[in-house]
Design a protein around this motif. Structure first.
Motif, short mmCIF file in Angstrom:
data_model
loop_
_atom_site.label_atom_id
_atom_site.label_comp_id
_atom_site.label_asym_id
_atom_site.label_seq_id
_atom_site.Cartn_x
_atom_site.Cartn_y
_atom_site.Cartn_z
N TYR A 131 0.81 -1.22 0.00
CA TYR A 131 0.00 0.00 0.00
C TYR A 131 0.85 1.28 0.00
CZ TYR A 131 -3.16 -3.70 0.61
OH TYR A 131 -3.81 -4.88 0.40
N TYR A 164 13.05 -4.10 -5.12
CA TYR A 164 11.68 -4.59 -4.99
C TYR A 164 11.70 -6.05 -4.53
CZ TYR A 164 7.30 -6.58 -6.74
OH TYR A 164 6.13 -7.28 -6.86
N ARG A 165 11.19 -6.30 -3.33
CA ARG A 165 11.19 -7.63 -2.69
C ARG A 165 12.60 -8.26 -2.75
NH1 ARG A 165 6.95 -5.82 -1.62
NH2 ARG A 165 4.92 -6.88 -1.51
N TYR A 196 -2.16 4.72 -2.85
CA TYR A 196 -2.43 3.40 -3.45
C TYR A 196 -3.93 3.27 -3.72
CZ TYR A 196 -1.60 -1.56 -4.43
OH TYR A 196 -1.49 -2.78 -5.05
N SER A 239 1.89 -13.09 -1.52
CA SER A 239 2.10 -13.13 -2.98
C SER A 239 3.11 -14.21 -3.31
CB SER A 239 2.66 -11.79 -3.48
OG SER A 239 1.80 -10.75 -3.15
N ASN A 243 5.68 -9.01 -8.98
CA ASN A 243 5.08 -8.32 -10.12
C ASN A 243 6.20 -8.03 -11.12
OD1 ASN A 243 2.39 -8.20 -9.28
ND2 ASN A 243 2.76 -6.40 -8.00
N ASP A 280 -4.75 -14.42 -13.43
CA ASP A 280 -6.21 -14.42 -13.52
C ASP A 280 -6.64 -14.57 -14.99
OD1 ASP A 280 -8.68 -14.15 -12.47
OD2 ASP A 280 -8.45 -12.10 -11.74
N LYS A 285 -7.64 -18.70 -11.34
CA LYS A 285 -8.30 -18.44 -10.05
C LYS A 285 -9.18 -19.62 -9.64
CE LYS A 285 -9.27 -13.85 -8.75
NZ LYS A 285 -10.07 -12.70 -9.08
N HIS A 298 -7.83 -13.84 -4.90
CA HIS A 298 -6.63 -13.13 -5.33
C HIS A 298 -5.68 -14.12 -6.01
CE1 HIS A 298 -3.45 -10.31 -5.68
NE2 HIS A 298 -4.07 -9.39 -4.97
N ALA A 299 -5.52 -13.93 -7.32
CA ALA A 299 -4.81 -14.92 -8.13
C ALA A 299 -3.31 -15.00 -7.83
CB ALA A 299 -5.03 -14.61 -9.61
N1 EPU Z 1 -5.85 -8.33 -9.89
C1 EPU Z 1 -6.45 -9.23 -10.74
N2 EPU Z 1 -6.91 -10.42 -10.22
C2 EPU Z 1 -6.77 -10.73 -8.91
C3 EPU Z 1 -6.18 -9.80 -8.04
C4 EPU Z 1 -5.71 -8.59 -8.55
O1 EPU Z 1 -6.59 -8.98 -11.93
O2 EPU Z 1 -7.16 -11.84 -8.53
C5 EPU Z 1 -5.30 -7.08 -10.45
C6 EPU Z 1 -6.16 -5.88 -10.19
O3 EPU Z 1 -6.15 -5.11 -11.40
C7 EPU Z 1 -5.42 -5.12 -9.13
C8 EPU Z 1 -3.97 -5.49 -9.43
O4 EPU Z 1 -4.03 -6.83 -9.90
O5 EPU Z 1 -5.62 -3.75 -9.24
C9 EPU Z 1 -3.05 -5.40 -8.23
O6 EPU Z 1 -3.59 -6.14 -7.13
P1 EPU Z 1 -3.29 -5.71 -5.61
O7 EPU Z 1 -3.62 -4.27 -5.41
O8 EPU Z 1 -3.94 -6.69 -4.72
O9 EPU Z 1 -1.72 -5.79 -5.50
P2 EPU Z 1 -0.67 -6.86 -6.00
O10 EPU Z 1 0.21 -6.18 -6.99
O11 EPU Z 1 -1.30 -8.12 -6.43
C10 EPU Z 1 1.15 -6.18 -4.25
C11 EPU Z 1 2.06 -6.91 -3.31
C12 EPU Z 1 1.31 -7.32 -2.05
C13 EPU Z 1 0.76 -6.05 -1.39
C14 EPU Z 1 -0.16 -5.32 -2.40
C15 EPU Z 1 -0.59 -3.98 -1.86
C16 EPU Z 1 3.75 -7.99 -4.65
C17 EPU Z 1 4.30 -9.29 -5.17
N3 EPU Z 1 2.63 -8.07 -3.93
O12 EPU Z 1 0.17 -7.13 -4.66
O13 EPU Z 1 2.24 -7.91 -1.17
O14 EPU Z 1 0.02 -6.37 -0.22
O15 EPU Z 1 0.58 -5.06 -3.62
O16 EPU Z 1 0.47 -3.10 -1.85
O17 EPU Z 1 4.35 -6.95 -4.88
C18 EPU Z 1 3.17 -9.98 -0.44
O18 EPU Z 1 4.25 -9.57 -0.86
O19 EPU Z 1 3.05 -11.12 0.08
C19 EPU Z 1 1.98 -9.16 -0.62
C20 EPU Z 1 0.78 -9.57 -0.26
#
Ligand code: EPU
Length: 344
Positions: A131, A164-165, A196, A239, A243, A280, A285, A298-299
């Motif tokens: 976030y 990053y990570r 965010y 995760s 990313n 996804d 999923k 969450h994929a």
């Molecule tokens: N989305 C999909 N399908 C899904 C889920 C998400 O299409 O099932 C898309 C949506 O467009 C969404 C985008 O993916 O807007 C991003 O999803 P989200 O905001 O949940 O963030 P993320 O990029 O998937 C990253 C971190 C998380 C952290 C969140 C919030 C990484 C690898 N993961 O997830 O970190 O909580 O941002 O900042 O960078 C972790 O590292 O274990 C973790 C949970």
């Protein structure tokens, strides 16, 4: 004084809930424990594995290296500088409890990182982030013990080589050090970080455009709980993939393959793609391999379906699933997803 446990069960020490054991495990409760262990001529040369909360770990079998389970506790305000409070925690402290404690001390700055599973000692290893805030934004320094020489060392942010990570602990210092304490620099003049998308949306929905740190903490907890599975209920490591970062040309190519792809422009001109979206889009999923599955909400999160099936997932099933996901994302988008947790 430390005690060696033989054939120690690890299911409760990895948040994926994989059944495995450590052939030898030692609880490390102080710097003295690790120094005494390293002074032992039989134990000093053994390969070692440092275990924190096990929240970023996939076990694919019993662990043969000597497992050092870090249980060093303690939280304190070290000093008040001109711009920051410097606070310190023992590596074995639970991360979320530490975040909660800093807010109770009236020292905000870590609220966006609420509810991340794991320990304080593991937080710099993968430079945890969520976030809009990464650990490196609030990091001061850390102490570690060199597992070869037994020397105590301190590293500042530059020496940790955060990315990053990523950090030096995932490269040159892998399995070579045990982090004992981490210090954070929390700003005396606090600035909310709610840019965010999820936080921005909630702020507008609640018509609360200038939330306090404690509100941001509550919102982050609310968003995470709604989106991400609780590892105490359904085992997972957060995760499972990073990313991917791509060049503008690669991003254009992917938009050509699917114009709906989720991406963000980075300051250096490259683009970060949402791995969750890619997975996804490949239809993963809710699907899985054996007792390992892709979380239905969450994929990006692989889960242990053991609660549903009665049989816990094995590390082999988790990795087979991860590889199948990597293959389908590569075939469809030409992107190689990188696995985020440590696979042992
Ligand atoms: N989305 C999909 N399908 C899904 C889920 C998400 O299409 O099932 C898309 C949506 O467009 C969404 C985008 O993916 O807007 C991003 O999803 P989200 O905001 O949940 O963030 P993320 O990029 O998937 C990253 C971190 C998380 C952290 C969140 C919030 C990484 C690898 N993961 O997830 O970190 O909580 O941002 O900042 O960078 C972790 O590292 O274990 C973790 C949970």
């Amino acid at each position: 004084m430390f005690k060696i446990e033989a054939n120690a069960p690890l299911q409760a020490h990895n948040t994926f809930g994989i059944v495995a054991k450590a052939l030898q495990l030692v609880n490390i409760q102080s710097k003295d424990d690790i120094c005494n262990l390293l002074a032992n001529p039989e134990l000093q040369p053994l390969p070692k594995f440092v275990l924190g909360g096990g929240s970023n770990l996939v076990l694919t079998g019993d662990v043969k290296p000597l497992v050092l389970k870090v249980e060093i506790t303690g939280k304190r305000v070290v000093r008040e500088g001109v711009k920051h409070f410097i606070v310190e925690a023992g590596a074995g402290e639970n991360w979320h409890d530490f975040v909660t404690w800093t807010l109770a001390q009236n020292m905000p700055g870590l609220e966006n990182l609420a509810l991340i599973p794991g320990t304080v000692g593991a937080s710099p290893v993968q430079n945890i982030g969520a976030y809009g805030v990464e650990l490196q934004d609030r990091f001061d320094s850390l102490d570690y013990i060199d597992l070869t020489t037994g020397e105590s060392k301190t590293l500042d942010a530059a020496a940790c080589q955060f990315g990053y990570r990523d950090s030096v602990f995932k490269h040159a210092l892998t399995d070579k050090v045990l982090i004992t304490h981490v210090r954070f620099a929390l700003p005396k003049v606090w600035k909310r970080e709610i840019s965010y998308a999820d936080l921005d949306k909630l702020s507008k929905k609640k018509n609360e455009l200038q939330p306090t740190a404690s509100m941001v903490f509550d919102w982050v907890c609310q968003i995470r709980s709604a989106k991400l599975p609780d590892p105490k209920v359904d085992g997972n490591t957060g995760s499972f993939f990073k990313n991917p970062v791509v060049t503008p040309e690669q991003c254009k190519d992917i938009i050509g393959r699917d114009p709906n792809v989720a991406f963000y422009k980075l300051l250096d001109g490259n683009f970060k793609l949402a791995a969750a979206w890619l997975i996804d889009a490949c239809g993963w999923k809710g699907r899985g391999v054996g007792n390992a599955g892709v979380h239905p909400n969450h994929a990006l999160v692989l889960i242990n379906k053991g609660r549903e099936t009665g049989v816990p997932a094995t590390g082999g099933e988790v990795m087979t699933l991860a590889k199948a996901i990597q293959t389908s994302v590569y075939e469809r988008f030409g992107i190689r997803l990188e696995i985020e947790p440590v696979v042992l």
